[in-house]
Write a protein that holds these residues in place. Sequence first.
Motif, mmCIF file in Angstrom:
data_model
loop_
_atom_site.group_PDB
_atom_site.id
_atom_site.type_symbol
_atom_site.label_atom_id
_atom_site.label_comp_id
_atom_site.label_asym_id
_atom_site.label_seq_id
_atom_site.Cartn_x
_atom_site.Cartn_y
_atom_site.Cartn_z
ATOM 1 N N SER A 83 13.128 -4.698 2.210
ATOM 2 C CA SER A 83 12.149 -3.917 1.123
ATOM 3 C C SER A 83 10.653 -3.821 1.522
ATOM 4 N N LEU A 84 9.943 -2.929 1.249
ATOM 5 C CA LEU A 84 8.423 -2.784 1.308
ATOM 6 C C LEU A 84 7.714 -3.844 0.581
ATOM 7 N N LYS A 85 6.984 -4.720 1.114
ATOM 8 C CA LYS A 85 6.159 -5.913 0.668
ATOM 9 C C LYS A 85 5.052 -5.428 -0.024
ATOM 10 N N THR A 86 4.455 -4.235 0.549
ATOM 11 C CA THR A 86 3.541 -3.836 -0.163
ATOM 12 C C THR A 86 3.409 -2.529 -0.783
ATOM 13 N N SER A 87 2.372 -1.917 -1.651
ATOM 14 C CA SER A 87 2.311 -0.623 -2.202
ATOM 15 C C SER A 87 1.792 0.477 -1.028
ATOM 16 N N ARG A 88 1.437 0.197 0.198
ATOM 17 C CA ARG A 88 1.130 1.242 0.934
ATOM 18 C C ARG A 88 1.470 0.922 2.256
ATOM 19 N N ALA A 89 2.161 1.400 3.167
ATOM 20 C CA ALA A 89 2.610 1.336 4.485
ATOM 21 C C ALA A 89 2.775 2.583 5.438
ATOM 22 N N ARG A 90 2.264 2.583 6.584
ATOM 23 C CA ARG A 90 2.446 3.609 7.191
ATOM 24 C C ARG A 90 3.524 3.576 8.301
ATOM 25 N N ALA A 91 4.330 4.636 8.376
ATOM 26 C CA ALA A 91 5.272 4.720 9.253
ATOM 27 C C ALA A 91 4.913 5.488 10.530
ATOM 28 N N ARG A 92 4.935 5.105 11.736
ATOM 29 C CA ARG A 92 4.111 5.626 12.821
ATOM 30 C C ARG A 92 5.265 6.028 13.669
ATOM 31 N N ARG A 93 5.011 7.049 14.597
ATOM 32 C CA ARG A 93 5.884 7.631 15.485
ATOM 33 C C ARG A 93 6.468 6.696 16.410
ATOM 34 N N GLY A 94 5.765 5.749 16.980
ATOM 35 C CA GLY A 94 6.163 4.573 17.952
ATOM 36 C C GLY A 94 5.669 3.320 17.551
ATOM 37 N N PRO A 95 5.980 2.253 18.153
ATOM 38 C CA PRO A 95 5.695 0.782 17.718
ATOM 39 C C PRO A 95 4.325 0.443 18.223
ATOM 40 N N SER A 96 3.156 1.095 17.702
ATOM 41 C CA SER A 96 1.843 0.723 18.099
ATOM 42 C C SER A 96 0.898 1.358 17.211
ATOM 43 N N GLU A 97 -0.190 0.932 16.846
ATOM 44 C CA GLU A 97 -1.207 1.394 16.226
ATOM 45 C C GLU A 97 -1.797 2.633 16.500
ATOM 46 N N THR A 98 -1.455 2.847 18.036
ATOM 47 C CA THR A 98 -1.886 4.213 18.526
ATOM 48 C C THR A 98 -1.245 5.440 18.078
ATOM 49 N N HIS A 99 0.012 5.140 17.671
ATOM 50 C CA HIS A 99 0.918 6.160 17.462
ATOM 51 C C HIS A 99 0.572 6.994 16.057
ATOM 52 N N ARG A 100 1.079 8.224 16.160
ATOM 53 C CA ARG A 100 0.668 9.076 14.948
ATOM 54 C C ARG A 100 1.292 8.462 13.796
ATOM 55 N N VAL A 101 0.880 8.716 12.819
ATOM 56 C CA VAL A 101 1.365 8.071 11.536
ATOM 57 C C VAL A 101 2.241 9.488 10.721
ATOM 58 N N ARG B 257 5.514 2.968 -2.265
ATOM 59 C CA ARG B 257 6.143 2.249 -3.521
ATOM 60 C C ARG B 257 6.535 0.706 -3.047
ATOM 61 N N ARG B 258 5.812 -0.136 -3.432
ATOM 62 C CA ARG B 258 6.442 -1.524 -3.468
ATOM 63 C C ARG B 258 7.843 -1.517 -3.778
ATOM 64 N N ASP B 259 8.536 -2.609 -2.880
ATOM 65 C CA ASP B 259 9.758 -3.167 -3.228
ATOM 66 C C ASP B 259 10.908 -1.854 -2.708
ATOM 67 N N LEU B 260 10.332 -0.567 -2.256
ATOM 68 C CA LEU B 260 11.361 0.228 -1.747
ATOM 69 C C LEU B 260 12.374 -0.059 -0.731
ATOM 70 N N GLY C 222 11.662 8.184 8.261
ATOM 71 C CA GLY C 222 10.989 6.843 8.814
ATOM 72 C C GLY C 222 10.256 6.866 9.980
ATOM 73 N N GLY C 223 9.954 5.795 10.444
ATOM 74 C CA GLY C 223 9.284 5.522 11.841
ATOM 75 C C GLY C 223 9.162 4.093 11.865
ATOM 76 N N TRP C 224 8.148 3.642 12.588
ATOM 77 C CA TRP C 224 8.060 2.254 12.942
ATOM 78 C C TRP C 224 6.848 1.683 12.150
ATOM 79 N N ILE C 225 7.319 0.512 11.474
ATOM 80 C CA ILE C 225 6.329 -0.279 10.552
ATOM 81 C C ILE C 225 6.170 -1.626 11.152
ATOM 82 N N ASN C 226 4.813 -2.037 10.796
ATOM 83 C CA ASN C 226 4.598 -3.472 11.397
ATOM 84 C C ASN C 226 5.432 -4.433 10.508
ATOM 85 N N TYR C 227 6.049 -5.447 10.924
ATOM 86 C CA TYR C 227 6.937 -6.509 10.260
ATOM 87 C C TYR C 227 6.506 -7.132 9.329
#
Length: 174
Positions: free
Chosen positions: A47-65, A71-74, A95-100
């Motif tokens: 589940s989502l721990k926070t009320s805001r999370a970006r799902a990215r195209r790849g596994p790094s912050e340089t990838h596009r969102v 929604r917390r707990d989604l 979906g996409g890639w989210i930091n653990y």
Amino acid sequence: MRAALRIIAVAAGAALCGSAFAQDAPTAAPTQVVGSETGLPLPRYVSLKTSRARARRGPSETHRVDWVYTRRDLPLRVTGEFEHWRRVEDSEGEGGWINYALLSGVRTVLVQQDMTPMRARPAPNAPELAYLEAGVVARIMECDPLWCRVSIDGTRGWVDRTVLWGVDPGEVLN
């Protein structure tokens, strides 16, 4: 040379008869895929721990969102792992890639059918405690093969698991 021919002939004969032996041999249990970083099963639900999370195209912050979840707990399904990143998908397959660090192991479900009854017991004729709208997120307390006991803002009851996303068919949770 004759020994080599004999080995080839024996191997060819075994290959021809192999299908007969394969039917009698015990089949190996299907291997479960596990994440390369955590060793936990894939796919799995989180589940989502926070009320805001970006799902990215790849596994790094340089990838596009591609998506921003607000929604917390989604509930989300983890389908891949790379270092500190988890590839997730939502109930619509997006979906996409989210930091653990933004994900939790707490199991939640998403109600997918409007006016779903929450019942006092896991039975279709049990008294209704509430009616749940589509899109409601509930915390899983336990699941049997047909019903899940969930909690929503302190109200606890049983919901038919066929209208829930975030738990696999036949998955039992205690």
